[in-house]
Design an enzyme around this catalytic site. Structure first.
Site, PDB file in Angstrom:
ATOM      1  N   HIS A   1       0.843  -1.205   0.000  1.00 32.23           N
ATOM      2  CA  HIS A   1       0.000   0.000   0.000  1.00 32.23           C
ATOM      3  C   HIS A   1       0.880   1.257   0.000  1.00 32.23           C
ATOM      4  CE1 HIS A   1      -3.198  -2.547   2.247  1.00 32.23           C
ATOM      5  NE2 HIS A   1      -3.723  -2.251   1.073  1.00 32.23           N
TER       6      HIS A   1
ATOM      7  N   LYS B   1     -19.090  -3.983  10.096  1.00 34.95           N
ATOM      8  CA  LYS B   1     -17.906  -4.861  10.078  1.00 34.95           C
ATOM      9  C   LYS B   1     -16.866  -4.302  11.026  1.00 34.95           C
ATOM     10  CE  LYS B   1     -17.330  -6.464   5.367  1.00 34.95           C
ATOM     11  NZ  LYS B   1     -16.333  -6.177   4.333  1.00 34.95           N
TER      12      LYS B   1
ATOM     13  N   ARG C   1      -2.054  -5.730  -8.508  1.00 39.16           N
ATOM     14  CA  ARG C   1      -1.024  -6.754  -8.349  1.00 39.16           C
ATOM     15  C   ARG C   1      -1.169  -7.837  -9.404  1.00 39.16           C
ATOM     16  NH1 ARG C   1      -2.818  -7.529  -2.294  1.00 39.16           N
ATOM     17  NH2 ARG C   1      -4.665  -6.888  -3.423  1.00 39.16           N
TER      18      ARG C   1
ATOM     19  N   SER D   1      -3.090  -7.461   3.042  1.00 40.30           N
ATOM     20  CA  SER D   1      -3.428  -7.377   4.471  1.00 40.30           C
ATOM     21  C   SER D   1      -3.816  -8.761   4.999  1.00 40.30           C
ATOM     22  CB  SER D   1      -4.596  -6.414   4.689  1.00 40.30           C
ATOM     23  OG  SER D   1      -4.276  -5.150   4.184  1.00 40.30           O
TER      24      SER D   1
END
Ligand code: ADP
Length: 159
Positions: free
Chosen positions: A17, A41, A90, A128
């Protein structure tokens, strides 16, 4: 003055990031890294802590701001007075997801433009969720996250 929004969960922010953010900060006058906040969430790291860790990790980048938002990214961008979103790519699977997301955003707000930057090979596999998985299995995550994130994770997140 061109401002770009770099939206995401950043749960936690990784060196991948950061690399996209650094490149973005060289292209745009200002980049706002915007942590999406979904009240339903909980996430792995509390949003306020994520923001704190990102601020520490980007303190040398003078034209980068950190913020949180709820709701649609396009509405948040409008509130910030910009129509530019920054996202990183990516793999081919990222491409499919990001294409769909960018087309959806474009449908919701016809002015919105998403700028994609490619990750460097050394950050290609970092995500992550991969960091959380390694942490869970007691592996070393030092190479994958900025220093403040590493310190926080190894002292607070015995998962
Ligand atoms: P989201 O929850 O919206 O997928 P993330 O926090 O996972 O948000 O990622 C935000 C953006 O950063 C996405 O565009 C994602 O593709 C990109 N990104 C994530 N990891 C990397 C990496 N290692 N290299 C480059 N871009 C990345």
């Amino acid at each position: 003055m061109t401002t770009a929004i770099y939206p995401g969960s950043f749960d936690p922010i990784t060196n991948g990031h950061l690399d996209i953010l650094k490149s973005g900060s060289e292209i745009f006058d200002k980049v706002i890294i915007a942590v999406s906040h979904n009240i339903e969430k909980k996430g792995f790291i509390p949003v306020e802590k994520r923001v704190e860790l990102i601020k520490e990790s980007v303190k040398d980048l003078k034209n980068v701001e950190v913020d949180t938002f709820e709701g649609l990214t396009v509405d948040y961008a409008k509130r910030c007075g910009t129509h530019i979103l920054l996202r990183g790519l990516r793999t081919a699977s990222d491409f499919e997801y990001e294409l769909q997301l960018s087309q959806t955003n474009n449908y919701l707000s016809k002015d919105i433009k998403t700028v994609f930057l490619m990750t460097k090979p050394e950050y290609n596999f970092i995500s992550s969720s991969m960091v959380k998985e390694i942490l869970k299995n007691k592996g070393n995550i030092k190479q994958f996250v900025p220093k403040p994130v590493y310190q926080y994770l190894i002292t607070n997140c015995d998962i």
